[in-house]
Each structure stands twice: as C-alpha cells, then as structure tokens.
Design a protein around this motif. Structure first.
Motif, mmCIF file in Angstrom:
data_model
loop_
_atom_site.group_PDB
_atom_site.id
_atom_site.type_symbol
_atom_site.label_atom_id
_atom_site.label_comp_id
_atom_site.label_asym_id
_atom_site.label_seq_id
_atom_site.Cartn_x
_atom_site.Cartn_y
_atom_site.Cartn_z
ATOM 1 N N SER A 49 2.395 -11.777 -13.441
ATOM 2 C CA SER A 49 2.299 -10.800 -12.355
ATOM 3 C C SER A 49 1.062 -11.041 -11.508
ATOM 4 C CB SER A 49 2.267 -9.387 -12.934
ATOM 5 O OG SER A 49 3.435 -9.110 -13.681
ATOM 6 N N LEU A 50 -0.047 -11.435 -12.168
ATOM 7 C CA LEU A 50 -1.263 -11.744 -11.431
ATOM 8 C C LEU A 50 -1.046 -12.919 -10.485
ATOM 9 C CD1 LEU A 50 -4.313 -11.462 -10.892
ATOM 10 C CD2 LEU A 50 -4.718 -12.890 -12.904
ATOM 11 N N LEU A 51 -0.397 -13.967 -10.984
ATOM 12 C CA LEU A 51 -0.132 -15.138 -10.142
ATOM 13 C C LEU A 51 0.804 -14.786 -8.988
ATOM 14 C CD1 LEU A 51 0.271 -17.901 -12.889
ATOM 15 C CD2 LEU A 51 -1.727 -17.414 -11.451
ATOM 16 N N ILE A 52 1.844 -14.007 -9.298
ATOM 17 C CA ILE A 52 2.773 -13.606 -8.236
ATOM 18 C C ILE A 52 2.066 -12.726 -7.205
ATOM 19 C CG2 ILE A 52 4.880 -12.292 -7.746
ATOM 20 C CD1 ILE A 52 5.952 -13.169 -10.439
ATOM 21 N N GLY A 53 1.225 -11.795 -7.700
ATOM 22 C CA GLY A 53 0.477 -10.950 -6.776
ATOM 23 C C GLY A 53 -0.469 -11.751 -5.907
ATOM 24 N N TRP A 54 -1.143 -12.741 -6.514
ATOM 25 C CA TRP A 54 -2.057 -13.591 -5.743
ATOM 26 C C TRP A 54 -1.302 -14.349 -4.650
ATOM 27 C CZ3 TRP A 54 -7.361 -14.145 -7.041
ATOM 28 C CH2 TRP A 54 -8.053 -15.070 -6.256
ATOM 29 N N TRP A 55 -0.165 -14.919 -5.030
ATOM 30 C CA TRP A 55 0.630 -15.671 -4.051
ATOM 31 C C TRP A 55 1.166 -14.746 -2.966
ATOM 32 C CZ3 TRP A 55 5.918 -15.353 -2.942
ATOM 33 C CH2 TRP A 55 6.424 -16.365 -2.116
ATOM 34 N N SER A 56 1.689 -13.575 -3.369
ATOM 35 C CA SER A 56 2.247 -12.642 -2.388
ATOM 36 C C SER A 56 1.167 -12.129 -1.450
ATOM 37 C CB SER A 56 2.920 -11.471 -3.108
ATOM 38 O OG SER A 56 3.963 -11.918 -3.944
ATOM 39 N N ALA A 57 -0.007 -11.813 -2.009
ATOM 40 C CA ALA A 57 -1.094 -11.323 -1.159
ATOM 41 C C ALA A 57 -1.524 -12.380 -0.144
ATOM 42 C CB ALA A 57 -2.286 -10.904 -2.027
ATOM 43 N N SER A 58 -1.546 -13.636 -0.589
ATOM 44 C CA SER A 58 -1.906 -14.705 0.343
ATOM 45 C C SER A 58 -0.889 -14.817 1.467
ATOM 46 C CB SER A 58 -2.024 -16.036 -0.407
ATOM 47 O OG SER A 58 -3.018 -15.957 -1.410
ATOM 48 N N ARG B 180 -15.210 -0.195 -0.716
ATOM 49 C CA ARG B 180 -13.778 -0.182 -0.450
ATOM 50 C C ARG B 180 -13.193 -1.535 -0.828
ATOM 51 N NH1 ARG B 180 -13.255 2.783 5.485
ATOM 52 N NH2 ARG B 180 -14.231 4.750 4.894
ATOM 53 N N ARG B 181 -12.100 -1.493 -1.594
ATOM 54 C CA ARG B 181 -11.460 -2.742 -1.982
ATOM 55 C C ARG B 181 -10.753 -3.359 -0.779
ATOM 56 N NH1 ARG B 181 -10.027 0.577 -6.432
ATOM 57 N NH2 ARG B 181 -11.010 -0.064 -8.374
ATOM 58 N N ARG B 182 -10.764 -4.666 -0.735
ATOM 59 C CA ARG B 182 -10.042 -5.363 0.304
ATOM 60 C C ARG B 182 -8.551 -5.194 0.098
ATOM 61 N NH1 ARG B 182 -12.083 -11.360 0.443
ATOM 62 N NH2 ARG B 182 -10.611 -11.374 2.178
ATOM 63 N N LEU B 183 -7.798 -5.303 1.185
ATOM 64 C CA LEU B 183 -6.350 -5.123 1.105
ATOM 65 C C LEU B 183 -5.725 -6.175 0.203
ATOM 66 C CD1 LEU B 183 -3.858 -3.622 2.046
ATOM 67 C CD2 LEU B 183 -3.796 -5.074 4.080
ATOM 68 N N SER C 227 -2.037 -4.144 -7.473
ATOM 69 C CA SER C 227 -0.760 -3.437 -7.584
ATOM 70 C C SER C 227 0.259 -4.257 -8.364
ATOM 71 C CB SER C 227 -0.229 -3.114 -6.185
ATOM 72 O OG SER C 227 -1.114 -2.276 -5.475
ATOM 73 N N PHE C 228 0.342 -5.562 -8.089
ATOM 74 C CA PHE C 228 1.268 -6.422 -8.830
ATOM 75 C C PHE C 228 0.895 -6.481 -10.300
ATOM 76 C CE2 PHE C 228 2.903 -7.923 -4.820
ATOM 77 C CZ PHE C 228 4.163 -8.377 -5.125
ATOM 78 N N VAL C 229 -0.408 -6.609 -10.584
ATOM 79 C CA VAL C 229 -0.848 -6.697 -11.980
ATOM 80 C C VAL C 229 -0.519 -5.413 -12.732
ATOM 81 C CG1 VAL C 229 -2.867 -6.896 -13.479
ATOM 82 C CG2 VAL C 229 -2.630 -8.403 -11.509
ATOM 83 N N LEU C 230 -0.818 -4.281 -12.134
ATOM 84 C CA LEU C 230 -0.540 -3.010 -12.791
ATOM 85 C C LEU C 230 0.955 -2.797 -12.965
ATOM 86 C CD1 LEU C 230 -3.160 -0.664 -11.058
ATOM 87 C CD2 LEU C 230 -3.252 -1.675 -13.338
ATOM 88 N N LEU C 231 1.728 -3.180 -11.950
ATOM 89 C CA LEU C 231 3.182 -3.032 -12.066
ATOM 90 C C LEU C 231 3.731 -3.918 -13.180
ATOM 91 C CD1 LEU C 231 5.839 -1.875 -10.995
ATOM 92 C CD2 LEU C 231 5.909 -3.776 -9.364
ATOM 93 N N GLY C 232 3.311 -5.204 -13.196
ATOM 94 C CA GLY C 232 3.784 -6.099 -14.244
ATOM 95 C C GLY C 232 3.352 -5.653 -15.624
#
Length: 464
Positions: free
Chosen positions: A169-178, A16-19, A26-31
């Motif tokens: 998008s990856l960077l934004i997703g990483w920051w948002s997830a944190s 199971r992937r971590r949240l 999700s951010f990467v795929l969306l971007g």
C-alpha cells in the motif's frame, strides 16, 4: 505598559503535511486497516470453524463410545476413537477417579477445556467431553497441542501478510501520489517561474481538461484581472502624481515670488509661509505614497536632524497661543538611505500627533545614534489603542470629533516595512507617550516593549 518596536505581530506557523504526504498516508492507512480487518476476520473464522468441527466430532465420538461400551458389556473402557482418547468408568471406579483425576470428577456434562503443565514442566491443553450416566461416566480427550502450534503459525503468517500488504500500500500510495501531484507540481513550478513578471503567459494550454486544467484556467483569469487592476492602479498613481505636481509647482513658484517682495507686512508673510509649508507637506506626501504604490524603495542621503528641525519649525508656526514647548535633544549627524520626503512623512506624523494631543507642556524630539524618539506630556493611551493603532481606519479613544480618517499610522507602518525601519510606542513617565522610529533594527538587545504592536498613532490617525 511598554510596546515593542515592531510593525506587525509575530505569527506562529502551524505544521501542515504536504498533500503528497497525505495521499501516501491515506493509502498506507487504508491498506493497513483493510489487511488488519481481513486478518482478524480470517483468524476468527478459522477458530470458529475449528471449534465447531472439534465439538461436533467429540459429541459424535462420545455417543459412539457409549454405544460400544454398552454393546461390549462394559469391556471397552479405554480406547481411541477417531484419533481421540476415550475413557469409561463404572460406578465402582468413581472413588478411584476422584483420587486420580479430581478435575475430571468435578466436571459436569459437556465439553470443557483443560490446560496446565505436566510433571516435566511441559504445557498441555486439551478438550474434554464429559457424559455421566448411572451406568458409567464417559470421557473423551482431544489434544489441542498441535492445534495451538498451528494456530500460532497461522497468526504469525497473518502478521506477515499485514506487513507485506501495508508495504505494498505504501508503494502504491507513493506511485499514485507522484502521478496525482505531478501536474500540480508543474503548475506550481510555472507559477514560480512567472514571479516578478509583469506579463505572465497563460497556464491553461499546458494542462489537460481536468481538475488541474480548471485550476490553471481560474489562475489565468485571476492573473488577468489582477494585472488589469495593477495596471489601472499604476496609471492612476502616475496620473494623480503628475496632475497634482503641476498645480503644486505653480503654488510653490507663486509663493516664492510673493515672499520675495520686501514691502509685505509680517501677518501676510506668516500666512504665505504657512501655504508654503502646506505645499511642501503635500509634495512629500505625494512622493511617499507614490513610492508605496510602486513598492519601490527610493534612495538618498537624508540628514535626520535637518528634517527634525524643519518639522519642528513648521509646527511652532501653527501653535498660536498654545502653551507648548517644542525642542530637540541629542546630537545630529545621523543620515538614512531614503528620500527626504519618506522620512519627513514618517517623522511628521509622529511629531504632529504629539503636538496635536498635548494640550500643554512640551514635546521633545530626542536624536539617538540609530533612532528618533518623540516624547510628549499628553494624556497617554489606552490598552485598546495600544492593540489596534496599526489598523487602517482606526480612530482612538482620544480622537473625539477631530478630523482624520485613521490612515496616518498605516502610512507610517507601510513606510517602515518598505525601508526596514521599526516604529513603536510606550507610555511615558509619569504620563504621555514615547514614540520611537528606529532606523537600524537592534537584533541583539532585548526590546523593552512587549506585544509586537506599536501603541501610538500619528496626527492623521486621530488615535487619541
């Protein structure tokens, strides 16, 4: 049909992937998806606009060239009109055109794409507008070489844009997830810090009034109710243990006094000894259940052979006229680190079950260096019993109208889980059941009992 000596079936864990990973993904795929859609749309619009502009310019130029040709009396046959190459062929030149440009000769009126390689191997591509009239045939060629190069550069730029925006998008997703997972991680850390604490502190004051704060409130409420239930359970177990031990101690003392009388007849003595055995069984069961309720592993240096002898003597006294032989095989000397009550309850259920369901023949208790086997010559067990014996409340196909609530094997399995023992069964040869209680798990040798579930219930489980 052998069964493994294991108290619980093995469970296969799913990946199971971590949240946090799911948010980033999700951010990467969306971007990536939005950028790719934008790039595709931009490329389509560019090609469509370019094609429309070129076609419109070619149509205007070929009409203009036809007009000039007519006004010049057929003198303008090969000239440039707005960066395009224009050609006109009079009827007397049609035959020559068929030889020089056979592909032009066959084309109908309209705009066509012509591509190929020239004599030196260089590729070429151009649009060709064709307008054939009785007076002359008109052609306008528009070279697409530069347009193709520009299109290639534009596509490369779009690929770069997709890669760059996906990385953003990856960077934004990483920051948002944190940011999103920070309070959740803090909540999990505080919960781990309370592990083993009998009085955990409230979690809600440490979090704002948002979703995580609501979760912390719910956990505080659940923790409070669970603590209350555990406290009531502990108090109940302690009260029951204390209140039952007192009358049992009185019964024990009275029985001992009665047995000390020399003038007692043998029939009365036998009945009083049966009361004494029942009192000892109740005392052992209370001690074992109290250990289970507290999840507390008691210690001791219990002689397995002595406990087996006591249990067999107790069951011999209850056989009456039943044609059944109880005997022990193997050598003693094996000791286990547990209270005598826990071992007595575990072995007593297995031996009692064998005695109860074996109508005639023998029950053999075999002492091994690291285990005890209880072998009977009873009717055996069914596949359904083998699969469900550890279910609390299950009464097997051979239980019939016998007494019992189907909890005996559940108690045995819980004792095994508490002390790290293993319990299991397998069919005997040619009939009957072999129940095994193993004190030292053999991790190196392969088990001869598949299935991961024991297949035999003790007496209280009424499994047959």
């Amino acid at each position: 049909m052998p069964a493994t000596e294991s108290s619980k079936p093995r469970r296969h864990r799913r990946f199971r992937r971590r949240l946090r990973t799911r948010i980033i993904l999700s951010f990467v795929l969306l971007g990536f998806g939005l950028t790719l859609l934008l790039a595709f749309s931009a490329n389509w619009v560019r090609n469509r606009v370019e094609e429309d502009l070129v076609v419109d310019a070619i149509n205007q130029n070929i009409s203009e060239y036809q007009r000039r040709y007519v006004e010049s009396g057929g003198r303008e046959r090969d000239l440039r009109v707005q960066t395009m190459r224009a050609y006109a062929f009079a009827p007397d030149k049609f035959a020559q055109l068929k030889v020089d440009q056979p592909e032009w000769y066959e084309l109908p009126n309209g705009i066509h794409t012509v591509s190929g390689t020239d004599q030196d191997g260089s590729p070429f591509s151009y649009w060709l507008a064709v307008q054939k009239t009785p007076e002359a045939w008109f052609f306008i060629a528009y070279d697409k070489t530069e347009s193709v190069k520009a299109k290639s550069k534009f596509n490369n730029a779009l690929v770069g844009v997709v890669v760059v925006f996906t990385a953003i998008s990856l960077l934004i997703g990483w920051w948002s997830a944190s940011r999103v997972m920070s309070p959740v991680s803090e909540l999990a850390a505080r919960l781990r810090a309370y592990r083993g604490s009998s009085n955990p502190r409230p979690l809600a004051p440490h979090f704002p009034q948002d979703e995580v704060g609501e979760l912390a409130k719910a956990l505080d409420d659940y923790s409070g109710r669970l603590t209350e239930v555990v406290q009531r359970d502990r108090e109940f177990n302690a009260d029951v243990s204390h209140e039952l031990r007192t009358p049992l101690a009185i019964i024990r003392g009275s029985v001992e006094l009665m047995l000390s009388r020399p003038d007692m007849d043998e029939k009365t003595r036998t009945r009083i000894q049966r009361i004494q055995r029942a009192e000892q069984q109740c005392t052992d069961l209370i001690s074992a259940l109290l250990l289970l309720s507290r999840n507390e592993r008691g210690h001791g240096n219990t002689d397995v052979a002595r406990v087996v002898d006591q249990l067999l003597d107790a069951h011999r006294a209850t056989l009456g006229g039943k044609p059944l032989v109880l005997r022990v095989e193997g050598e003693g000397g094996v000791t286990v680190d547990s209270p005598e009550a826990a071992l007595s309850v575990a072995l007593g259920n297995l031996i009692g079950n064998a005695v109860k369901y074996t109508k005639e023949g023998e029950v053999v208790v075999r002492l091994l260096p690291d285990a005890v086997e209880v072998i009977d010559s009873g009717p055996g067990l069914s596949k359904e019993d083998a699969a469900r014996l550890f279910e609390r409340g299950y009464r097997g196909t051979h239980a019939g109208h016998s007494q019992g609530g189907g909890i005996g094997l559940s108690i045995v399995s819980r004792l095994c889980a508490l002390y790290g023992w293993q319990v299991g069964v397998r069919p005997g040869e040619p009939k009957g059941v072999v129940a095994t209680l193993r004190f030292t798990p053999d991790r190196g040798a392969p088990s001869d009992e598949p299935g991961g579930m024991p297949s035999r219930a003790p007496e209280d489980a009424d499994a047959r």
